[in-house]
Scaffold this motif. Structure first.
Motif, mmCIF file in Angstrom:
data_model
loop_
_atom_site.group_PDB
_atom_site.id
_atom_site.type_symbol
_atom_site.label_atom_id
_atom_site.label_comp_id
_atom_site.label_asym_id
_atom_site.label_seq_id
_atom_site.Cartn_x
_atom_site.Cartn_y
_atom_site.Cartn_z
ATOM 1 N N GLN A 72 0.904 -1.077 -0.086
ATOM 2 C CA GLN A 72 0.008 0.073 0.123
ATOM 3 C C GLN A 72 0.902 1.137 0.266
ATOM 4 N N TYR A 123 1.419 5.476 0.560
ATOM 5 C CA TYR A 123 0.989 6.326 1.247
ATOM 6 C C TYR A 123 1.353 7.879 0.988
ATOM 7 N N PRO A 160 -3.534 6.700 3.023
ATOM 8 C CA PRO A 160 -3.359 5.977 1.860
ATOM 9 C C PRO A 160 -3.607 6.736 0.652
#
Length: 292
Positions: free
Chosen positions: A103, A105, A133
């Protein structure tokens, strides 16, 4: 190369925003190259070092010279021989690789950043930004075009990228000692500064590593940053907007890779801190050692 300003210096509208949408609709690197060939240059060749789409053109050159698609050429000549099984173009993610995508960010607020940016992190009052995010519409892995992106369309892992860096340290020879993927002369060219004294930095190239006072001392190798004025055989490096980084020191035969997932790369001085740590444990610290 194209700037993101709405109007060019001579008053012409900047074609970049509209044309990028058209480029994403192209089916192949051949189509991308033909489309780019019709667009005007922002700068005269050799006068400015700036981000652009030149690497995509180089990808098409590889296709023409090899008679293969860029993806097939990389697989047969680099990824396969080095065992880089977690590296591929975003258009062809396997289900297994997709489940391992990190993920990404971004900082929720950049207003706190000082000048230079890293200074804020050495303040007793600093508590740091919140990480949120990255929205899907800003994630190129999820918004890629149809054609392969030779300049920034590959996903990889730390383990895979280190295999390539170690190969460079070995002079271009694979770990088995039998197959060569790079000639020593190519590596020498990679570590040589190819910028002329008349070539100036573009605005987005002034913070390659997140700190302007260091980055203005960089030169351009073959798609990598090198020590300014380098004649070859020294240190070269690059990094990504999500705070990923790598460098190779040919003198010491040392390679370093560090992948993070925070945008932009100037949010935290991870690269310079890591370089300082390694330099502190080296007998011959690299020339780019941090001043902080």
């Amino acid at each position: 190369p194209y700037s993101f300003v709405p109007v060019l210096r001579d008053g012409r509208p900047n074609p970049f925003p509209e044309e990028m949408g058209k480029l994403r609709a192209e089916e192949s690197l051949e189509g991308v190259s033909r489309h780019l060939a019709r667009l005007p240059l922002v700068h005269q060749p050799g006068t400015v070092w700036e981000y652009g789409l030149g690497i995509d053109i180089v990808g098409r050159v590889v296709e023409v010279l090899s008679g293969m698609t860029l993806e097939k050429y990389l697989e047969e000549n680099i990824l396969g021989p080095l065992g880089m099984d977690s590296t591929c173009f975003v258009q062809h993610l396997t289900p297994e690789i997709e489940t391992r995508l990190a993920q990404r960010y971004k900082a929720n607020d950049l207003a706190w950043m000082a000048d230079p940016p890293a200074a804020a992190f050495y303040s007793d009052e600093f508590v740091g930004p919140c990480m949120v995010p990255l929205p899907d519409h800003l994630d190129h892995v999820k918004t890629h075009g149809k054609a392969l992106n030779a300049g920034g369309g590959i996903v990889s892992s730390v383990a895979d990228w280190l295999k390539f860096m170690e190969c460079v340290c070995r002079g271009g020879v694979c770990a088995d000692g039998r197959r060569r993927i790079l000639e020593p002369s190519t590596i020498e060219l990679m570590s040589k500064d190819h910028l002329t004294k008349a070539c100036r930095f573009g605005p987005t190239m002034m913070m390659i590593n997140g700190r302007m006072e260091d980055d203005l001392n960089k030169g351009f190798g073959l798609s990598v940053a090198v020590e300014k004025g380098s004649l070859g055989g020294g240190l070269f490096e690059w990094g990504g907007i999500t705070s990923t980084m790598w460098w190779v020191d040919l003198r010491q035969k040392v390679a370093a890779v560090c992948f993070s997932h925070l945008m932009p790369s100037i949010v935290y001085p991870l690269r310079s801190e890591l370089q300082d740590i390694l330099a502190a444990h080296s007998d011959t610290p690299p020339a780019h050692r941090s001043k902080l």
